[in-house]
Write a protein that holds these residues in place. Sequence first.
Motif, PDB file in Angstrom:
ATOM      1  N   ASP B   9       0.866  -1.190   0.000  1.00 59.13           N
ATOM      2  CA  ASP B   9       0.000   0.000   0.000  1.00 59.13           C
ATOM      3  C   ASP B   9       0.896   1.232   0.000  1.00 59.13           C
ATOM      4  O   ASP B   9       1.571   1.510   0.979  1.00 59.13           O
ATOM      5  N   CYS B  10       0.907   1.950  -1.120  1.00 58.92           N
ATOM      6  CA  CYS B  10       1.739   3.151  -1.200  1.00 58.92           C
ATOM      7  C   CYS B  10       0.866   4.370  -0.935  1.00 58.92           C
ATOM      8  O   CYS B  10       0.169   4.860  -1.821  1.00 58.92           O
ATOM      9  N   GLY B  11       0.863   4.828   0.292  1.00 60.78           N
ATOM     10  CA  GLY B  11       0.072   5.999   0.666  1.00 60.78           C
ATOM     11  C   GLY B  11       0.877   7.266   0.478  1.00 60.78           C
ATOM     12  O   GLY B  11       2.043   7.222   0.062  1.00 60.78           O
ATOM     13  N   SER B  12       0.278   8.405   0.817  1.00 63.02           N
ATOM     14  CA  SER B  12       0.972   9.677   0.600  1.00 63.02           C
ATOM     15  C   SER B  12       2.080   9.879   1.619  1.00 63.02           C
ATOM     16  O   SER B  12       3.053  10.580   1.355  1.00 63.02           O
ATOM     17  N   THR B  13       1.960   9.253   2.794  1.00 63.95           N
ATOM     18  CA  THR B  13       2.941   9.462   3.856  1.00 63.95           C
ATOM     19  C   THR B  13       3.833   8.253   4.078  1.00 63.95           C
ATOM     20  O   THR B  13       5.038   8.379   4.246  1.00 63.95           O
ATOM     21  N   THR B  14       3.227   7.051   4.087  1.00 68.85           N
ATOM     22  CA  THR B  14       4.029   5.840   4.307  1.00 68.85           C
ATOM     23  C   THR B  14       3.700   4.761   3.288  1.00 68.85           C
ATOM     24  O   THR B  14       2.595   4.719   2.747  1.00 68.85           O
ATOM     25  N   VAL B  15       4.703   3.882   3.062  1.00 71.81           N
ATOM     26  CA  VAL B  15       4.496   2.690   2.238  1.00 71.81           C
ATOM     27  C   VAL B  15       4.447   1.501   3.191  1.00 71.81           C
ATOM     28  O   VAL B  15       5.317   1.347   4.051  1.00 71.81           O
ATOM     29  N   LYS B  16       3.379   0.692   3.057  1.00 71.20           N
ATOM     30  CA  LYS B  16       3.219  -0.449   3.915  1.00 71.20           C
ATOM     31  C   LYS B  16       3.249  -1.716   3.080  1.00 71.20           C
ATOM     32  O   LYS B  16       2.689  -1.740   1.983  1.00 71.20           O
ATOM     33  N   THR B  33       7.173   7.416   2.723  1.00 72.98           N
ATOM     34  CA  THR B  33       7.090   7.491   1.257  1.00 72.98           C
ATOM     35  C   THR B  33       8.097   8.493   0.709  1.00 72.98           C
ATOM     36  O   THR B  33       8.712   8.260  -0.324  1.00 72.98           O
ATOM     37  N   SER B  34       8.272   9.600   1.391  1.00 76.48           N
ATOM     38  CA  SER B  34       9.122  10.721   0.960  1.00 76.48           C
ATOM     39  C   SER B  34       8.765  11.138  -0.464  1.00 76.48           C
ATOM     40  O   SER B  34       7.644  10.945  -0.910  1.00 76.48           O
ATOM     41  N   ALA B  35       9.739  11.670  -1.166  1.00 77.15           N
ATOM     42  CA  ALA B  35       9.425  12.166  -2.507  1.00 77.15           C
ATOM     43  C   ALA B  35       9.624  11.100  -3.575  1.00 77.15           C
ATOM     44  O   ALA B  35       9.529  11.385  -4.760  1.00 77.15           O
ATOM     45  N   ARG B  36       9.956   9.869  -3.147  1.00 77.63           N
ATOM     46  CA  ARG B  36      10.267   8.848  -4.151  1.00 77.63           C
ATOM     47  C   ARG B  36       9.418   7.590  -3.933  1.00 77.63           C
ATOM     48  O   ARG B  36       9.940   6.546  -3.537  1.00 77.63           O
ATOM     49  N   PRO B  37       8.122   7.703  -4.206  1.00 78.90           N
ATOM     50  CA  PRO B  37       7.230   6.570  -3.923  1.00 78.90           C
ATOM     51  C   PRO B  37       7.612   5.287  -4.658  1.00 78.90           C
ATOM     52  O   PRO B  37       7.537   4.197  -4.069  1.00 78.90           O
ATOM     53  N   ALA B  38       8.050   5.405  -5.918  1.00 80.77           N
ATOM     54  CA  ALA B  38       8.357   4.192  -6.684  1.00 80.77           C
ATOM     55  C   ALA B  38       9.533   3.453  -6.040  1.00 80.77           C
ATOM     56  O   ALA B  38       9.520   2.222  -5.882  1.00 80.77           O
ATOM     57  N   LEU B  39      10.544   4.205  -5.623  1.00 83.44           N
ATOM     58  CA  LEU B  39      11.733   3.615  -5.006  1.00 83.44           C
ATOM     59  C   LEU B  39      11.379   2.968  -3.667  1.00 83.44           C
ATOM     60  O   LEU B  39      11.791   1.844  -3.372  1.00 83.44           O
ATOM     61  N   ARG B  40      10.591   3.677  -2.868  1.00 82.33           N
ATOM     62  CA  ARG B  40      10.208   3.146  -1.551  1.00 82.33           C
ATOM     63  C   ARG B  40       9.360   1.884  -1.696  1.00 82.33           C
ATOM     64  O   ARG B  40       9.492   0.938  -0.948  1.00 82.33           O
ATOM     65  N   THR B  59      -1.758  -1.210  -3.909  1.00 84.39           N
ATOM     66  CA  THR B  59      -2.885  -0.309  -3.681  1.00 84.39           C
ATOM     67  C   THR B  59      -2.348   1.049  -3.240  1.00 84.39           C
ATOM     68  O   THR B  59      -1.144   1.238  -3.133  1.00 84.39           O
ATOM     69  N   GLY B  60      -3.262   1.989  -2.986  1.00 84.59           N
ATOM     70  CA  GLY B  60      -2.833   3.327  -2.582  1.00 84.59           C
ATOM     71  C   GLY B  60      -2.581   4.202  -3.791  1.00 84.59           C
ATOM     72  O   GLY B  60      -2.658   3.735  -4.934  1.00 84.59           O
ATOM     73  N   TYR B  61      -2.262   5.467  -3.536  1.00 82.72           N
ATOM     74  CA  TYR B  61      -2.150   6.385  -4.674  1.00 82.72           C
ATOM     75  C   TYR B  61      -0.976   6.047  -5.595  1.00 82.72           C
ATOM     76  O   TYR B  61      -0.963   6.390  -6.760  1.00 82.72           O
ATOM     77  N   GLY B  62       0.009   5.295  -5.067  1.00 77.62           N
ATOM     78  CA  GLY B  62       1.140   4.903  -5.913  1.00 77.62           C
ATOM     79  C   GLY B  62       0.999   3.507  -6.512  1.00 77.62           C
ATOM     80  O   GLY B  62       1.990   2.918  -6.946  1.00 77.62           O
ATOM     81  N   ARG B  63      -0.224   2.987  -6.575  1.00 76.95           N
ATOM     82  CA  ARG B  63      -0.407   1.585  -6.971  1.00 76.95           C
ATOM     83  C   ARG B  63       0.071   1.233  -8.373  1.00 76.95           C
ATOM     84  O   ARG B  63       0.307   0.066  -8.662  1.00 76.95           O
ATOM     85  N   GLU B  64       0.218   2.261  -9.232  1.00 85.82           N
ATOM     86  CA  GLU B  64       0.661   1.977 -10.604  1.00 85.82           C
ATOM     87  C   GLU B  64       2.182   1.876 -10.703  1.00 85.82           C
ATOM     88  O   GLU B  64       2.718   1.615 -11.770  1.00 85.82           O
ATOM     89  N   LEU B  65       2.888   2.132  -9.613  1.00 85.77           N
ATOM     90  CA  LEU B  65       4.333   2.350  -9.711  1.00 85.77           C
ATOM     91  C   LEU B  65       5.208   1.105  -9.579  1.00 85.77           C
ATOM     92  O   LEU B  65       6.409   1.197  -9.726  1.00 85.77           O
TER      93      LEU B  65
END
Lengths: 382, 252
Positions: B9-16, B33-40, B59-65
């Motif tokens: 789950d890649c949220g705006s604040t943390t990746v779980k 998450t910082s500024a690099r969601p795909a990397l995290r 899932t989460g806002y970064g789910r496509e990454l």
Amino acid sequence: MELVKDLPAIFEEFSEQRKNAFLRMHELKQQGKPFVGGFCTYLPKELPLAMGACMVGLCSKDGETIPEAEQDLPRNLCPLIKSSYGYAKTDKCPFFYFSDLIVGETTCDGKKKMYEMLAEFKPVHVMELPNSQSPMGKKLFAEEIKKFKEKLESHFETTITEEQIKEAIHKTNEQRKALKAFYGLQKMDPAPMGGLDMHRVLDGVQFRFDMERATEEVKALTQKVIDEYDPEKYRGRKRILLTGSPIGCSTQKVVNAIESNGGVVVCYENCGGARSVDELIDETNPDVYDALAKRYINIPCSCMSPNPGRLELMDRLIDEYKIDGVIEVVLQACHTFNVESYKIKNYVTEKKGVPYMFMETDYSSTDAGQVNTRVGAFIEML
Amino acid sequence: MAKYSLGIDCGSTTVKGVLFDGEKVVDSRLVATSARPALRMHEVYEKLWNEDVGYVVTTGYGRELLPEANKKVTEITCHAKGAHFLGGSVGGVIDIGGQDSKAILLDKDGNVADFLMNDKCAAGTGRFIEMMCRILECTGEQLDTFSPKGPTVDITSMCTVFAESEIISLLAQDVARDDIALGVIRSICRRTATFASRLPMQGSVFFSGGLARYELFRSHLEAAIGRPVVTHAQSQLCGALGAAILGYRFVK
């Protein structure tokens, strides 16, 4: 008529209509053709057509001129109103520029007050649209239609005969029938085409100034879609009915989100879709003004109070199009649709047992991510 | 023979991330998450993935990454699944995330029956609390230690920016830090309750998201909603767990 191009190219061509219409309008103007610009579907286009004028839609559907409009208009106003005013004020829209007369109706509060301001830089005629579909309302609107005819006659120094109006009614009815047959194709399950393509045609046809030719093209396109029907293309997609405020290029983000998340828009219950096309004008009524008034005032827009026609139309569309889910898209600060959504939600979920989702958006792309998540979750839920 | 599913789950604040064996959480990760969601996301994936993983759901806002993902599912569906697993027979879910909050109505099988999202502004989200902590110079961990010192303080601004100036003016009036913090929390909970009340929730409500870790929030939310609010030690992992549960059906 036979269409030689393939379907994607034809759909693309329809979406190019708006752009190409600028050039065509210029040409027609040079030939001396008068143009009447309008906003809402309540405008009886048969009258301008009867005097040989062309009609052009002025509802602006992108955010380009909103900052300029906000110098005069409040920020928390519907983007369609701000944008339309902005295009008129900045003279950036050739449709405004070439319109000899602009016609508005007293529909929503924002629009009718905006028309007052528009009259400062363009000739504007405002029709008084009653906000109830009562017998008194119909009578008033019939009178307003006569006044509009007189306005056209004096403004363009011409006369409009009832015979000409009857001919125009026949032409617009033929186009309505053709459009109904076209979008009615989506009753097929699986759907034969994408909702974006369907929208391109419904929107594009409003910018074809030769109405009879446009009608023939729609008929030919309908046949072509039937001939090339591939049931596999949209098999298994959730069938969505889109309702609410008018949808334009900027709000296509919702249609994109639906179709990239496993859905397909099979029906539009909004301006340009079933709401404004569904009902025909009674060609057997000897009183043309009465026939026009009866038909136009029946348009089930939320500016009518009460507005039972919208529920009746939704009832029928949900069954005919085998709808899996209803998505209502309301423009920011569009009070009448926003408030009416309560009734629509209750009717759709309780009476029809169909899931419903409400979304408020504007012409910006700032909420594209959220729109995608909401629509995705809604379709996953179906 | 695969035996695990992996949910991220890649949220705006943390990746779980959650590794799931069909019955329980086998392993999990949580990073900023910082500024690099795909990397995290990829870091979490690398740490949790093993050869026994048969299916990956993001899932989460970064789910496509995450290119390795087998399936992408929205956080609404995942939170519903996760809440049903952690909370049992709850009637609904309230998730207060970093940049939005959502209320989900569940049917008796834990499927989404309806949902609402508040995604138009930062009010009533984790961002609001971050702003408050920054001005009050406290950490999230201190939240549960706050207790009333004086009369109740009402924070009336619901715009994050205006609330910031409201807090500053309260500090200037020498109002106790604890009371300001409690006022902020109460106003967020009230706002969330009003928003969630548009859904006809029955029974108890599961509270997920980062703020669910704090008892202070849970109790204020319960008071505002007027029905039992339950949470779980793993409620911050709710979305990732839901993704893993959804993915487990495809593990062969």
